[in-house]
Each structure stands twice: as structure tokens, then as C-alpha cells.
Design a protein around this motif. Structure first.
Motif, PDB file in Angstrom:
ATOM      1  N   PRO A  14       0.793  -1.234   0.000  1.00  0.00           N
ATOM      2  CA  PRO A  14       0.000   0.000   0.000  1.00  0.00           C
ATOM      3  C   PRO A  14       0.823   1.282   0.000  1.00  0.00           C
ATOM      4  CG  PRO A  14      -0.135  -1.121   2.128  1.00  0.00           C
ATOM      5  CD  PRO A  14       0.505  -2.070   1.176  1.00  0.00           C
ATOM      6  N   GLN A  15       1.924   1.306   0.729  1.00  0.00           N
ATOM      7  CA  GLN A  15       2.694   2.542   0.778  1.00  0.00           C
ATOM      8  C   GLN A  15       3.370   2.835  -0.557  1.00  0.00           C
ATOM      9  OE1 GLN A  15       4.859   3.171   4.376  1.00  0.00           O
ATOM     10  NE2 GLN A  15       6.183   4.738   3.505  1.00  0.00           N
ATOM     11  N   ALA A  16       3.866   1.817  -1.218  1.00  0.00           N
ATOM     12  CA  ALA A  16       4.478   2.019  -2.532  1.00  0.00           C
ATOM     13  C   ALA A  16       3.445   2.532  -3.532  1.00  0.00           C
ATOM     14  CB  ALA A  16       5.100   0.720  -3.033  1.00  0.00           C
ATOM     15  N   ALA A  17       2.251   1.968  -3.480  1.00  0.00           N
ATOM     16  CA  ALA A  17       1.186   2.419  -4.380  1.00  0.00           C
ATOM     17  C   ALA A  17       0.806   3.864  -4.088  1.00  0.00           C
ATOM     18  CB  ALA A  17      -0.033   1.509  -4.231  1.00  0.00           C
ATOM     19  N   ALA A  18       0.742   4.235  -2.804  1.00  0.00           N
ATOM     20  CA  ALA A  18       0.392   5.604  -2.439  1.00  0.00           C
ATOM     21  C   ALA A  18       1.481   6.583  -2.857  1.00  0.00           C
ATOM     22  CB  ALA A  18       0.163   5.682  -0.926  1.00  0.00           C
ATOM     23  N   GLU A  19       2.731   6.227  -2.631  1.00  0.00           N
ATOM     24  CA  GLU A  19       3.844   7.120  -3.001  1.00  0.00           C
ATOM     25  C   GLU A  19       3.915   7.322  -4.505  1.00  0.00           C
ATOM     26  OE1 GLU A  19       7.162   5.205  -1.214  1.00  0.00           O
ATOM     27  OE2 GLU A  19       6.848   6.126   0.757  1.00  0.00           O
ATOM     28  N   TRP A  20       3.678   6.265  -5.262  1.00  0.00           N
ATOM     29  CA  TRP A  20       3.677   6.386  -6.722  1.00  0.00           C
ATOM     30  C   TRP A  20       2.535   7.289  -7.173  1.00  0.00           C
ATOM     31  CZ3 TRP A  20       0.140   5.375 -10.540  1.00  0.00           C
ATOM     32  CH2 TRP A  20       0.621   5.386 -11.860  1.00  0.00           C
ATOM     33  N   SER A  21       1.379   7.135  -6.561  1.00  0.00           N
ATOM     34  CA  SER A  21       0.218   7.946  -6.936  1.00  0.00           C
ATOM     35  C   SER A  21       0.469   9.426  -6.671  1.00  0.00           C
ATOM     36  CB  SER A  21      -1.018   7.478  -6.154  1.00  0.00           C
ATOM     37  OG  SER A  21      -1.320   6.124  -6.451  1.00  0.00           O
ATOM     38  N   ILE A  22       1.085   9.735  -5.536  1.00  0.00           N
ATOM     39  CA  ILE A  22       1.383  11.125  -5.201  1.00  0.00           C
ATOM     40  C   ILE A  22       2.402  11.711  -6.178  1.00  0.00           C
ATOM     41  CG2 ILE A  22       2.474  12.613  -3.469  1.00  0.00           C
ATOM     42  CD1 ILE A  22       1.211  10.823  -1.328  1.00  0.00           C
ATOM     43  N   ALA A  23       3.353  10.877  -6.592  1.00  0.00           N
ATOM     44  CA  ALA A  23       4.419  11.353  -7.482  1.00  0.00           C
ATOM     45  C   ALA A  23       3.944  11.529  -8.923  1.00  0.00           C
ATOM     46  CB  ALA A  23       5.600  10.390  -7.439  1.00  0.00           C
ATOM     47  N   LEU A  60       3.474  13.912   4.995  1.00  0.00           N
ATOM     48  CA  LEU A  60       3.421  14.397   3.621  1.00  0.00           C
ATOM     49  C   LEU A  60       3.373  15.924   3.564  1.00  0.00           C
ATOM     50  CD1 LEU A  60       0.839  11.850   2.150  1.00  0.00           C
ATOM     51  CD2 LEU A  60       3.330  11.819   1.853  1.00  0.00           C
ATOM     52  N   THR A  61       3.771  16.458   2.425  1.00  0.00           N
ATOM     53  CA  THR A  61       3.754  17.909   2.229  1.00  0.00           C
ATOM     54  C   THR A  61       2.320  18.408   2.106  1.00  0.00           C
ATOM     55  OG1 THR A  61       5.863  17.792   1.057  1.00  0.00           O
ATOM     56  CG2 THR A  61       4.553  19.787   0.748  1.00  0.00           C
ATOM     57  N   ARG A 121      -0.354  18.468  -1.262  1.00  0.00           N
ATOM     58  CA  ARG A 121      -0.126  17.447  -2.286  1.00  0.00           C
ATOM     59  C   ARG A 121      -0.234  16.057  -1.658  1.00  0.00           C
ATOM     60  NH1 ARG A 121      -1.450  15.476  -6.833  1.00  0.00           N
ATOM     61  NH2 ARG A 121       0.136  14.182  -7.826  1.00  0.00           N
ATOM     62  N   GLY A 122      -1.470  15.656  -1.405  1.00  0.00           N
ATOM     63  CA  GLY A 122      -1.713  14.318  -0.909  1.00  0.00           C
ATOM     64  C   GLY A 122      -1.895  14.216   0.585  1.00  0.00           C
ATOM     65  N   ARG A 123      -1.388  15.182   1.339  1.00  0.00           N
ATOM     66  CA  ARG A 123      -1.454  15.093   2.801  1.00  0.00           C
ATOM     67  C   ARG A 123      -2.894  15.030   3.295  1.00  0.00           C
ATOM     68  NH1 ARG A 123       1.441  16.878   7.569  1.00  0.00           N
ATOM     69  NH2 ARG A 123      -0.040  17.601   9.148  1.00  0.00           N
ATOM     70  N   GLU A 124      -3.702  16.015   2.910  1.00  0.00           N
ATOM     71  CA  GLU A 124      -5.077  16.084   3.381  1.00  0.00           C
ATOM     72  C   GLU A 124      -5.875  14.860   2.929  1.00  0.00           C
ATOM     73  OE1 GLU A 124      -3.487  18.446   1.777  1.00  0.00           O
ATOM     74  OE2 GLU A 124      -3.223  19.994   3.316  1.00  0.00           O
ATOM     75  N   CYS A 125      -5.677  14.493   1.672  1.00  0.00           N
ATOM     76  CA  CYS A 125      -6.410  13.352   1.118  1.00  0.00           C
ATOM     77  C   CYS A 125      -6.009  12.057   1.809  1.00  0.00           C
ATOM     78  CB  CYS A 125      -6.161  13.259  -0.385  1.00  0.00           C
ATOM     79  SG  CYS A 125      -7.114  11.973  -1.215  1.00  0.00           S
ATOM     80  N   ALA A 126      -4.712  11.865   2.006  1.00  0.00           N
ATOM     81  CA  ALA A 126      -4.228  10.640   2.637  1.00  0.00           C
ATOM     82  C   ALA A 126      -4.661  10.558   4.095  1.00  0.00           C
ATOM     83  CB  ALA A 126      -2.707  10.566   2.532  1.00  0.00           C
ATOM     84  N   LEU A 127      -4.575  11.681   4.792  1.00  0.00           N
ATOM     85  CA  LEU A 127      -4.968  11.688   6.206  1.00  0.00           C
ATOM     86  C   LEU A 127      -6.464  11.424   6.353  1.00  0.00           C
ATOM     87  CD1 LEU A 127      -4.059  12.063   9.096  1.00  0.00           C
ATOM     88  CD2 LEU A 127      -4.437  14.530   8.839  1.00  0.00           C
TER      89      LEU A 127
END
Length: 217
Positions: A115-124, A158-159, A162-168
Motif C-alpha cells: 500500500p505505501q508504494a502504491a500511495a507514493e507512486w500515486s502522489i508522485a 506528507l507535504t 499534495r496528498g497530505r489532506e487526502c491521505a490523512l
């Protein structure tokens, strides 16, 4: 005499090799015929050909299954396939219906394994939009199921913007759906007041659905 000469010529003709034009195949410089003589670089990638055929056929079920297979077995291929058939997709807010279906299926399978790899790729790589939100929600759901605290700490790191609010939000939703009491206690560890407000809204909604009386208490 003429009869003998004619007979001899017919004999020679019958003995000579016959050339059948339908069996003829042009030869390359190595003397080999057909596709066997092509260099490996000239042979098209089977995965790309399969994806191209599915996109052309607009077979949504097979596209979904193909995406699940790629996400589970070869997630590194996701980006190259999208770039090949949807040029500039990283700068656009979305893909075609078929492209989006493939992407989401691939991310579902990938997030299940890592899951973390998928999330990091999505953010990037993913532009803001429905696919981006979907990707983070799927990834955080699996990540919270494995280790809620580690998943939420990662989201908080996260910054902003860019993804922080959505991920949290996705992480708190996953935790609240599983254990709203634990989610409400986790809010106290969140440093940002803005993030706390976001988490409170998310938890209240899930708690009200699961146990309205306890949520009001």
C-alpha cells in the motif's frame, strides 16, 4: 528424330525442381525467413499489444482483469503503459474511461500487496482528480488495516497541499470505519488544528452511521 528430341526435353523438364510461388518467403541477409529473422528489439512487447487490443475493443471487464494482473505482478509497467497509450497523461486531470478503469484496477491490486508504494507512486505521478483521490483511499485503507499508527504517521509526514489532506482523511476514514472510538482518540495526536477538524468530520460521519447514540454522547 524430332519425336526423340521432344521426348528428351519433356524428360528434362519433369526432372527439374518446381518453384511454387505461394510457398516463397523473402529472406533477410542472414538467410532466414519470416519473423524468426527479426532482432529481439523488433518484436513488439506482448503486454503493450494486449493493452492496445483491449483499449480498441473497449472490453471493460477484460481491461479490469488486465489491470488487476499488472498491478499484482508487474506494477512497474503501469506508468509505461499509460505513457505509451495516453501521452501527457501525468499533466492531465484524468484519463479516458478505459484508461481510468485499468489504472484503478492496477492500483487496487498493487495496494493490496504494497500500500505505501502504491500511495507514493500515486502522489508522485497522478494529477489531482478522481483517480488521485481513489488511489490514496485504496492505499490508505490497506495500510491502516496493516498498521494504523504507522499509516497515519506517514500521511501526516506528507507535504501539505499534495496528498497530505487526502491521505490523512482516507486513513482516518479507514480507521473510523473499523473502530470509531480508536479513531476519535487518535485525533489528539494530530498536531495541525486544520487536520484535526478534517479528522473530526470524517469520524463523526462514520460514527453516526455505525452507532448514532454513541456518536451523540
Amino acid at each position: 528424330v524430332l519425336a526423340l528430341v521432344f521426348g528428351w526435353l519433356m524428360y528434362l523438364r519433369l526432372q527439374s525442381p518446381q518453384v511454387v510461388l505461394s510457398d516463397y518467403q523473402p529472406r533477410n541477409r542472414s538467410g532466414m525467413t519470416g519473423s524468426a529473422g527479426r532482432a529481439p528489439a523488433a518484436i513488439a512487447d506482448e503486454t503493450s499489444l494486449r493493452f492496445k487490443a483491449l483499449l480498441a475493443a473497449k472490453n471493460l471487464r477484460d481491461l479490469r482483469d488486465f489491470g488487476l494482473k499488472i498491478g499484482a505482478e508487474n506494477p512497474d509497467k503501469i506508468q509505461s503503459l499509460l505513457s505509451e497509450f495516453f501521452p501527457g497523461w501525468e499533466k492531465k486531470a484524468g484519463l479516458s474511461r478505459e484508461g481510468s478503469l485499468f489504472l484503478r484496477a492496477a492500483l487496487i491490486a498493487w495496494a493490496k500487496n504494497d500500500p505505501q508504494a502504491a500511495a507514493e507512486w500515486s502522489i508522485a505521478h497522478l494529477p489531482n482528480g478522481a483517480d488521485f483521490t481513489f488511489a490514496l483511499h485504496v492505499a490508505m485503507e490497506h495500510d491502516v488495516a496493516r498498521d494504523p499508527e504507522a499509516a497515519l504517521l506517514w500521511a501526516e509526514s506528507l507535504t501539505p497541499g499534495r496528498g497530505r489532506e487526502c491521505a490523512l482523511k482516507a486513513g482516518m476514514e479507514a480507521l473510523a470505519a473499523k473502530d470509531p472510538v480508536a479513531a476519535s482518540e487518535r485525533i489528539l495526536k494530530i498536531q495541525s488544528f486544520q487536520d484535526q477538524d478534517l479528522a473530526c468530520e470524517t469520524i463523526a460521519w462514520h460514527w453516526a452511521r455505525k452507532d448514532p447514540r454513541a456518536a451523540l454522547a
